[in-house]
Design an enzyme around this catalytic site. Sequence first.
Site, mmCIF file in Angstrom:
data_model
loop_
_atom_site.group_PDB
_atom_site.id
_atom_site.type_symbol
_atom_site.label_atom_id
_atom_site.label_comp_id
_atom_site.label_asym_id
_atom_site.label_seq_id
_atom_site.Cartn_x
_atom_site.Cartn_y
_atom_site.Cartn_z
ATOM 1 N N HIS A 198 0.851 -1.195 0.000
ATOM 2 C CA HIS A 198 0.000 0.000 0.000
ATOM 3 C C HIS A 198 0.879 1.233 0.000
ATOM 4 C CE1 HIS A 198 -3.079 2.911 1.261
ATOM 5 N NE2 HIS A 198 -3.969 2.014 0.886
ATOM 6 N N ASP B 86 -7.882 -3.786 -0.635
ATOM 7 C CA ASP B 86 -8.434 -3.845 -1.986
ATOM 8 C C ASP B 86 -8.418 -5.268 -2.536
ATOM 9 O OD1 ASP B 86 -8.830 -0.975 -2.263
ATOM 10 O OD2 ASP B 86 -6.658 -0.845 -2.301
#
Length: 431
Positions: free
Chosen positions: A308, A366
């Site tokens: 991330h 995600d």
Amino acid sequence: MADTKKSATLTIDGKNYELPVLSPTAGPDVIDIRKLYAQADVFTYDPGFTSTASCDSTITFIDGDKGELLHRGYPIDQLAEKSHFLEVAYLLLYGELPSADQLEDFESRVTMHTMLHEQMVNFFRGFRRDAHPMAVMVGVVGAMSAFYHDSTDISDPWQREVASIRLIAKMPTIAAWAYKYHIGQPFVYPKNDLDYASNFLRMCFSVPAEEYVVNPILSRAMDRIFTLHADHEQNASTSTVRLASSSGANPFACIAAGVACLWGPAHGGANQACLEMLREIGSVDRIPEFIERAKDKNDPFRLMGFGHRVYKNFDPRAKVMKQSADEVLDLLGVENNPTLQVAKELERIALEDPYFKEKKLYPNVDFYSGIILDAMGFPTSMFTPIFALARTVGWISQWKEMIADPQMKIGRPRQLYVGETARDYVDVEDR
């Protein structure tokens, strides 16, 4: 309020300028440069504003190195595990966890505002039948200011409150209707006896020809997706909402601006990109090939859904989302779904492979949310609208905080101009 006991000295052409240093309750100190231009006739340069604090806020704090996400001081994993979306929405909006009576009142107010103005049905039908759901959402949310005139005066605290409740309540209906319009099915109206997530799932997947019963495991998973995406500090879409708000624009226009920004693939499309990657891999036996490509610095291929930009250690939302993904896949099965089979095997490899551990490329939120939404039956075109639905409460909380801030000014970033200097106009016949 930040502590201002420290200062920094900036030297320009031999002249010193004392700049206050603000110390927050958490996070790095901030050098206050508000008076620098007036004193020294210089700007600072920070493309993307990645090293610039644009506001004071008490809502959300992120420590990417520690993998920490706090809403009003509460860790996101505790909220996702023990709470639910509307309780977290209350926390973001009002600053504290609600009492039982406060929560009941808040949930009731949201539930009673889930229906859309009936004339908005005609507005939906003005879009092409193949319109992307996000295009529909941008238009419809912005158009709410044409239907709800009694909650557009941002100087009135009561109207701000009404607009906030309306947006949180109606966004699931807008998203679900955008989906129904996209696939050519009749609109399904909300039901007041269902919770927030269950209502949304019913509006998406039920049809008039038969009864639809929401599975509690799917409802809980959807509620967690909403909770884990509710707010994420001063990201691109939140900053867009704040910038639009700084001009005094009405709340519906500001949230529509946030929806439009979220539509960008670099922001709200990460879970869609992840699922498209899984489909590109196609089958479990091709995973080693793509793993090697991901390790090859000369190959442009990147594994989506791992690591991330903000979290340098692990995504604190991913652990809870993994639990929901496991529950959903156990319920729906993966035997006949090659994409989900690839996802499960890729997850296993990523958690065991030394390369991934060394690079801290752990599965992020995600990765898991894309798996869950695909398993539920949502097309990838609905992934970002669902993200927008969840993030609405964060946008509204940030909007309300900004409107009430006495330091609020209209946003006006500066520039480093590198174009032509002044030159005289030349008549066209002489060019």
